[in-house]
Scaffold this motif. Structure first.
Motif, short mmCIF file in Angstrom:
data_model
loop_
_atom_site.label_atom_id
_atom_site.label_comp_id
_atom_site.label_asym_id
_atom_site.label_seq_id
_atom_site.Cartn_x
_atom_site.Cartn_y
_atom_site.Cartn_z
N GLU A 44 -0.73 9.94 6.40
CA GLU A 44 0.34 10.93 6.29
C GLU A 44 0.04 12.16 7.15
O GLU A 44 0.90 12.62 7.91
CB GLU A 44 0.52 11.34 4.83
CG GLU A 44 1.70 12.27 4.62
CD GLU A 44 1.88 12.60 3.14
OE1 GLU A 44 2.14 13.78 2.85
OE2 GLU A 44 1.76 11.69 2.30
N GLU A 45 -1.17 12.67 7.05
CA GLU A 45 -1.52 13.91 7.76
C GLU A 45 -1.56 13.73 9.27
O GLU A 45 -1.13 14.60 10.03
CB GLU A 45 -2.88 14.41 7.28
CG GLU A 45 -3.27 15.75 7.88
CD GLU A 45 -4.55 16.31 7.29
OE1 GLU A 45 -5.12 17.21 7.92
OE2 GLU A 45 -4.98 15.87 6.20
N TYR A 46 -2.04 12.59 9.76
CA TYR A 46 -2.22 12.39 11.19
C TYR A 46 -1.22 11.40 11.80
O TYR A 46 -1.35 11.03 12.96
CB TYR A 46 -3.66 11.92 11.48
CG TYR A 46 -4.66 12.98 11.11
CD1 TYR A 46 -4.83 14.12 11.88
CD2 TYR A 46 -5.42 12.84 9.95
CE1 TYR A 46 -5.75 15.09 11.53
CE2 TYR A 46 -6.35 13.82 9.59
CZ TYR A 46 -6.50 14.94 10.38
OH TYR A 46 -7.40 15.91 10.02
N GLN A 47 -0.23 11.00 11.01
CA GLN A 47 0.82 10.10 11.49
C GLN A 47 0.23 8.88 12.20
O GLN A 47 0.54 8.58 13.34
CB GLN A 47 1.77 10.86 12.43
CG GLN A 47 2.44 12.06 11.79
CD GLN A 47 3.26 11.67 10.56
OE1 GLN A 47 4.09 10.78 10.64
NE2 GLN A 47 3.02 12.32 9.44
N THR A 48 -0.64 8.20 11.48
CA THR A 48 -1.31 7.01 12.01
C THR A 48 -1.24 5.89 10.99
O THR A 48 -0.86 6.14 9.85
CB THR A 48 -2.78 7.34 12.38
OG1 THR A 48 -3.34 6.24 13.09
CG2 THR A 48 -3.62 7.65 11.16
N THR A 49 -1.57 4.70 11.39
CA THR A 49 -1.61 3.56 10.47
C THR A 49 -3.03 3.05 10.40
O THR A 49 -3.65 2.75 11.43
CB THR A 49 -0.68 2.43 10.97
OG1 THR A 49 0.64 2.95 11.05
CG2 THR A 49 -0.73 1.24 10.03
N ILE A 50 -3.54 2.94 9.20
CA ILE A 50 -4.89 2.43 8.97
C ILE A 50 -4.76 1.14 8.16
O ILE A 50 -4.28 1.17 7.03
CB ILE A 50 -5.76 3.47 8.23
CG1 ILE A 50 -5.82 4.77 9.04
CG2 ILE A 50 -7.16 2.92 8.00
CD1 ILE A 50 -6.53 5.91 8.34
N ASP A 51 -5.17 0.06 8.76
CA ASP A 51 -5.06 -1.26 8.13
C ASP A 51 -6.26 -1.49 7.22
O ASP A 51 -7.34 -1.87 7.68
CB ASP A 51 -4.96 -2.33 9.22
CG ASP A 51 -4.77 -3.72 8.65
OD1 ASP A 51 -4.48 -3.86 7.44
OD2 ASP A 51 -4.92 -4.68 9.42
N PHE A 52 -6.09 -1.25 5.94
CA PHE A 52 -7.18 -1.35 4.97
C PHE A 52 -7.81 -2.74 4.94
O PHE A 52 -9.04 -2.86 4.96
CB PHE A 52 -6.70 -0.92 3.58
CG PHE A 52 -7.79 -0.84 2.56
CD1 PHE A 52 -8.62 0.27 2.51
CD2 PHE A 52 -7.99 -1.86 1.65
CE1 PHE A 52 -9.64 0.35 1.56
CE2 PHE A 52 -8.99 -1.79 0.70
CZ PHE A 52 -9.82 -0.67 0.67
N PRO A 53 -7.04 -3.85 4.88
CA PRO A 53 -7.66 -5.18 4.85
C PRO A 53 -8.54 -5.46 6.07
O PRO A 53 -9.61 -6.06 5.95
CB PRO A 53 -6.47 -6.13 4.78
CG PRO A 53 -5.39 -5.33 4.16
CD PRO A 53 -5.58 -3.93 4.69
N THR A 54 -8.12 -5.01 7.25
CA THR A 54 -8.93 -5.21 8.45
C THR A 54 -10.21 -4.40 8.37
O THR A 54 -11.30 -4.89 8.70
CB THR A 54 -8.14 -4.84 9.71
OG1 THR A 54 -6.96 -5.65 9.76
CG2 THR A 54 -8.96 -5.04 10.97
N PHE A 55 -10.10 -3.16 7.91
CA PHE A 55 -11.30 -2.34 7.75
C PHE A 55 -12.25 -2.97 6.74
O PHE A 55 -13.46 -3.03 6.96
CB PHE A 55 -10.92 -0.92 7.31
CG PHE A 55 -12.13 -0.06 7.01
CD1 PHE A 55 -12.96 0.36 8.03
CD2 PHE A 55 -12.43 0.30 5.71
CE1 PHE A 55 -14.08 1.12 7.76
CE2 PHE A 55 -13.54 1.06 5.43
CZ PHE A 55 -14.37 1.49 6.45
N LYS A 56 -11.71 -3.46 5.65
CA LYS A 56 -12.53 -4.12 4.62
C LYS A 56 -13.29 -5.30 5.22
O LYS A 56 -14.50 -5.45 5.01
CB LYS A 56 -11.63 -4.58 3.47
CG LYS A 56 -12.34 -5.39 2.41
CD LYS A 56 -11.33 -5.84 1.37
CE LYS A 56 -11.91 -6.86 0.43
NZ LYS A 56 -10.96 -7.31 -0.56
#
Length: 160
Positions: A44-56
């Motif tokens: 929300e703050e940086y207007q980005t998408t972080i893919d949690f399953p890929t990071f996991k």
């Protein structure tokens, strides 16, 4: 565990399952809990998408590889966890002991291992945040805070 299940562990951790395997499972799960809370705010703050399953997936894979490398190399710090580690080894690894929780500042094998482990986690998070579009200085600050948070969690839950 909240984010890591037995099938995922078996996919990444080589048999036999040891105390180090359990350490990886618990610490990766703890790190994922911290990230699960932080990632939506970052998106929300940086207007980005972080893919949690890929990071996991990346985190489980890399931390499992880290442990396996330690095992294969017969890491000195694992063979003698209470043994003294030469301060030069910290210098060579670019570790500033003073930034770590007080309990981890003693130069013994266990603490050296924990610091190296948390640093590996911070590196993974840093690269992933960069890949997600965060600026380098923001990703570095967040990764540094996160690796110290994981170290504090390990100190409180795994060491005593």
């Amino acid at each position: 565990m909240k984010y890591v299940n037995a099938n995922e562990l078996l996919m990444f951790l080589k048999p036999p399952i040891t105390r180090l395997s359990v350490f990886v499972a618990e610490t990766v799960d703890a790190a994922l809990m911290m990230c699960a809370e932080a990632f939506p705010r970052l998106e929300e703050e940086y207007q980005t998408t972080i893919d949690f399953p890929t990071f996991k997936f990346q985190l489980l894979k890399t931390m499992s590889e880290f442990i396996e490398t330690c095992r294969i190399q017969n890491e000195e710090s694992l063979k003698n966890p209470r043994g003294h580690i030469d301060p030069q080894r910290y210098v060579n690894a670019h570790i500033n002991v003073s930034i770590w929780p007080k309990h981890l500042q003693k130069t013994n094998g266990e603490n050296f291992f924990v610091i190296a482990y948390c640093t590996a986690y911070g590196d993974i998070l840093f690269r992933y945040l960069l890949d997600s579009g965060l600026k380098q200085e923001i990703a570095q600050q967040l990764a540094s805070q996160s690796l110290l948070s994981l170290a504090k969690w390990i100190d409180a839950n795994c060491i005593k």
